[in-house]
Scaffold this active site. Structure first.
Site, PDB file in Angstrom:
ATOM      1  N   ASP A  11      -5.695  -1.814 -27.877  1.00  0.00           N
ATOM      2  CA  ASP A  11      -4.719  -0.764 -27.574  1.00  0.00           C
ATOM      3  C   ASP A  11      -3.271  -1.250 -27.615  1.00  0.00           C
ATOM      4  O   ASP A  11      -2.340  -0.468 -27.425  1.00  0.00           O
ATOM      5  CB  ASP A  11      -5.004  -0.143 -26.200  1.00  0.00           C
ATOM      6  CG  ASP A  11      -6.109   0.901 -26.261  1.00  0.00           C
ATOM      7  OD1 ASP A  11      -6.529   1.254 -27.369  1.00  0.00           O
ATOM      8  OD2 ASP A  11      -6.548   1.369 -25.194  1.00  0.00           O
ATOM      9  N   ARG A  52      -0.838  12.104 -24.332  1.00  0.00           N
ATOM     10  CA  ARG A  52      -2.153  11.773 -23.791  1.00  0.00           C
ATOM     11  C   ARG A  52      -2.127  10.459 -23.023  1.00  0.00           C
ATOM     12  O   ARG A  52      -2.998  10.230 -22.174  1.00  0.00           O
ATOM     13  CB  ARG A  52      -3.188  11.684 -24.916  1.00  0.00           C
ATOM     14  CG  ARG A  52      -3.485  13.000 -25.622  1.00  0.00           C
ATOM     15  CD  ARG A  52      -4.619  12.857 -26.623  1.00  0.00           C
ATOM     16  NE  ARG A  52      -5.742  12.161 -26.037  1.00  0.00           N
ATOM     17  CZ  ARG A  52      -6.326  11.083 -26.555  1.00  0.00           C
ATOM     18  NH1 ARG A  52      -5.891  10.578 -27.701  1.00  0.00           N
ATOM     19  NH2 ARG A  52      -7.341  10.507 -25.945  1.00  0.00           N
TER      20      ARG A  52
END
Length: 422
Positions: free
Chosen positions: A308, A400
């Protein structure tokens, strides 16, 4: 559809508060399904994914209230009246599948749509299914839904995961808390979000040992009670904002930052020529010279370099001195940001799961398109280092996973604004 306009303008200075972890909170919220008593989460991030999980839990009959401007999530599942997680909600976010284990454990049945989320490669449910079946669940896939039941209740088992999947570890761990007997999860994921979930479950009365290691042992209990739990700091948001002063100069303190959450990432930054100082309030970051050095990165499960943070690291390497090689070993389709960075003057060659980046002196602003959550913020970081204006389109992905990104970056001197779509 909204866009974000970034103008490269030199060094940053000040403090950025780091929110609670999205991936932890999205795991902790389904834990409310395990108990009839209230579960309260503090330090919750204010994100669209949290709202999606709220809608999903409410659709199952849980009560969920966002308090203190969304930083507290107060939940109660004393009156669950539905065991079907509908496609219309689940398709928005992969973490929706985390209601499967808790519902099976508490209700003995669950019907859950196959999940959605970012288009970054295949993330099958096989490990979740095999683990829950080992606990005694019967699971069939019909019409895009997993139909699961445990008519005799769940029973402890030894589960060997083929891959250290975070989601599978979380689903199995929650289900095992109410299973009869002892469950052992071998090759369990070791991410901080797993330990945060285990801490919360222990507060609810679960008996769990070994979280943070590759072997987790759970002794099932008859019931769990309510609890209040503080969500752990978001290590991905932390790592992302650590890169901001590295990319465009200056010094920024990340409030709430902890070195143990970003160990492998911090080691790579140190190798590239970045100074990281632990303070009473968090971490202070600056680059040591005018330009960072190219470093090679391979993504791995925790405690390795996080997938990530790969896109954000690529943005940094675009202006590094030398050639860097980034190898993606978690998701096979996670270099979609590379062509967008190339539009800004980056030199990137992608071959399968490997990207070779040759650093350039300066990026140039351009219109670019966000393809997923982490790619969107990598383009913003690149814009901070670019000459002129960068317009990042399709930033709904950003909402998000990053709360108030414009105000956080503008608060340390970045020229950044959100442009509302028509």
């Amino acid at each position: 559809m909204d866009s974000i306009l970034v103008t490269g303008n030199g060094p940053l200075k000040g403090q950025i508060p780091i929110a609670g972890a999205k991936n932890a909170c999205l795991t902790l919220m389904p834990a409310t399904l395990l108990s009839e008593e209230p579960l309260t989460l503090t330090n919750a991030p204010r994100l669209s994914d949290i709202k999606t999980m709220t809608q999903l839990l409410q659709s199952l009959g849980a009560e969920v209230s966002a308090l203190q401007d969304g930083q507290v999530q107060a939940m109660s599942s004393h009156n669950l009246d539905n065991h079907v997680a509908d496609y219309d909600i689940v398709r928005k976010m992969r973490a929706s599948n985390l209601v499967l284990g808790p519902m099976l454990a508490r209700l003995g049945q669950a019907v859950v749509s196959l999940p959605g989320g970012c288009a970054i490669g295949a993330r099958p449910m096989d490990l979740h299914i095999h683990g829950l079946e080992a606990l005694g669940a019967e699971i069939d896939l019909r019409d895009g839904y997993l139909h699961a039941k445990a008519p005799g209740g769940l029973k402890g088992a030894v589960i060997d995961l083929d891959f250290a999947s975070v989601g599978a570890t979380e689903n199995i761990l929650m289900a095992a808390t109410l299973a009869k007997g002892t469950t052992v999860i071998n090759n369990a994921a070791r991410e901080p979000e797993i330990s945060d979930l285990a801490d919360c479950l222990r507060k609810m009365g679960a008996q769990i040992e070994g979280d943070g290691t590759s072997r987790i042992e759970v002794q099932g209990v008859d019931r769990l009670h309510g609890a209040t739990h503080q969500v752990v700091t978001d290590r991905i948001e932390l790592g992302t904002y650590m890169l901001a002063p590295v990319i465009c100069g200056g010094e920024v303190e990340l409030l709430g930052g902890r070195m143990d959450l970003v160990g492998a990432f911090a080691e790579k930054l140190d190798e590239a020529g970045v100074a990281i100082e632990e303070t009473d309030a968090g971490l202070k970051v600056r680059r040591r010279g005018d330009r960072v050095k190219a470093v090679n990165v391979t993504t791995e499960p925790f405690p390795g370099f996080p997938t990530d943070l790969q896109a954000q690291m690529m943005a940094l390497m675009c202006t590094a001195d030398g050639v860097s090689v980034l190898e993606e070993k978690i998701f096979e389709n996670r270099f979609m940001h590379a062509p967008e960075l190339t539009r800004m003057g980056a030199r990137i060659d992608v071959q399968g799961g490997t990207a070779t980046v040759t650093g350039v002196d300066r990026l140039k602003g351009a219109p670019v398109m966000a393809t997923d959550l982490r790619a969107s913020v990598s383009l913003i970081l690149a814009g901070l280092a670019a000459e002129g204006e960068t317009l990042v389109n399709r930033v709904y992905h950003l909402d998000r996973g990053y709360e108030h990104v414009v105000s956080k970056l503008s608060g340390v001197g970045a020229k950044i604004e959100r442009i509302k779509g028509t």
